[in-house]
Structure formats: C-alpha cells, structure tokens
Design an enzyme around this catalytic site. Sequence first.
Site, short mmCIF file in Angstrom:
data_model
loop_
_atom_site.label_atom_id
_atom_site.label_comp_id
_atom_site.label_asym_id
_atom_site.label_seq_id
_atom_site.Cartn_x
_atom_site.Cartn_y
_atom_site.Cartn_z
CG HIS A 119 -5.80 -1.07 -2.07
ND1 HIS A 119 -4.83 -0.74 -2.98
CD2 HIS A 119 -5.42 -0.52 -0.89
CE1 HIS A 119 -3.91 -0.01 -2.38
NE2 HIS A 119 -4.24 0.14 -1.12
CG ASP A 141 -6.48 -1.49 -5.84
OD1 ASP A 141 -7.25 -0.67 -5.31
OD2 ASP A 141 -5.33 -1.71 -5.42
CB CYS A 187 -0.96 -0.07 1.20
SG CYS A 187 -2.17 1.24 1.37
#
Length: 238
Positions: free
Chosen positions: A205, A174, A126
Amino acid sequence: MTDPVEPAATLAVARDDGSMDMPLWLPSSGSGPGILLIQEIFGVGDWIRAVATELAAEGYVVGAPDLYWRIEPGFAAAHDEDGLGQAYAMVGQLDVDGAVGDTLAALDVLSGHDAVTGAPAVMGFCLGGTLAWLAAAEGDPAACVSYYGSGVSDAADLAAAVTCPTLLHFGGADPFISSEQIATVAAAVDTLEHVELVVHDGAGHAFENDRAEQFHDPAATVVSRAQTLEFLRQHLGT
C-alpha cells in the site's frame, strides 16, 4: 521525489457550511491542463505538495483541496507511526459523502480558473484514490487516476457511471486491499475499454509515497509514475 515548492495561490472553495482551501501550483508557462490532486489520509502535507510540485513541472495546473477542513483545517500528519495513528483518527471522522461533494466542488473551481485549459482530471492516492473513483462516477472530469483506493472495490458497481479515461493502480501485495478486492474491480471494468487496471506485483500500500519508509517501493514507483505521466499526456496533453 523533489522537495515541494510553495503553491502559487490558495483558492477558496465555497460550500454551504463554509469554505475549503485549495492550494494551487502553476507550471512555468502559467497555464495548462488541470489536475485535481486528492490527498492521502495524511492530509495535504509534504508528500502531496511534492507530487503537486512535480506535476506542475510537467506542465499541469494542480489544485489540492484540504478535505479535512471541517475537522481540522490544514491538518498534515508526519509519515511515521505516530503520524499514521493521527491520520487514522482523522479519516475516521471524515464523512465520505461530504468529501465527494467537496471534491466535485473543488473540481468546478479548478475548471473555472483562468490558468486551466480544458476540463481537469482527478488524481488521488489512498483515500484520494477512492474519492477520485467516486468523483469520476458522480462528476465529469477529463480523466481519472486512482492509486490504491481501498474503497474502490466497495464501489465497483459504479463502474458503468465512470465514462472518462481511467487508470487504476493497485499493489499486488497490499495488506489493506486483498487480491479478491482487486479481482472485484477487475471484473467490473473488464469490458470498459477506457479503463485500465494495473497491478504492481510485490508492491504494498502507498508504494509511491517516498516520505513513508514503511510503505515506499522505489521500483514500483518508477513504473507507475511513468505510466501515469504517459496516461496524462495522452488524455490531457501538456
């Protein structure tokens, strides 16, 4: 994923404006190749510590720097909606250039540790996926693993500066990283034989984070984790 174990030590990473903590996990052998593990927006919490624990079990020396140290040292948000809101508020205060500098400083400290054999790699998820890419462009890690870094496409023009073996993971579904953004990255690295980009169809995600039920994709995790461990064995050994 297994429960995290306590780090073997906490290293201090000196910066011009203070000192950043970096918990350190050691393999049972006491030494091995190094991995700088870069946090998600949730901080160096339960999941990042679990990842560090598992990587140490694979034979790696793992350091996880606390990149929120200037804002709230030791911050770790829960993996629920309240925690997500807190994490967004925290990352909104983060100076990215400063975080890249902190990452490179942490990489230097890890590289110089007696338990680390050879140059360490960078690996992030991330937020950390973006910082791993930026650190690979500005520094000299042995390898780079970047998971769903939403800022990688914005920094795709740095691809030529990323000279280390690199593995990029993205989720094909995502909501925070569009197919167009992934295509931008793919075009930038297309001619770079040392860079591999994997798109996990149907994964969203943060699909590896099994503490965050709203994100976790077990099937994609099995595939991506095996790919990452094979990549690390190939380029770092154990």
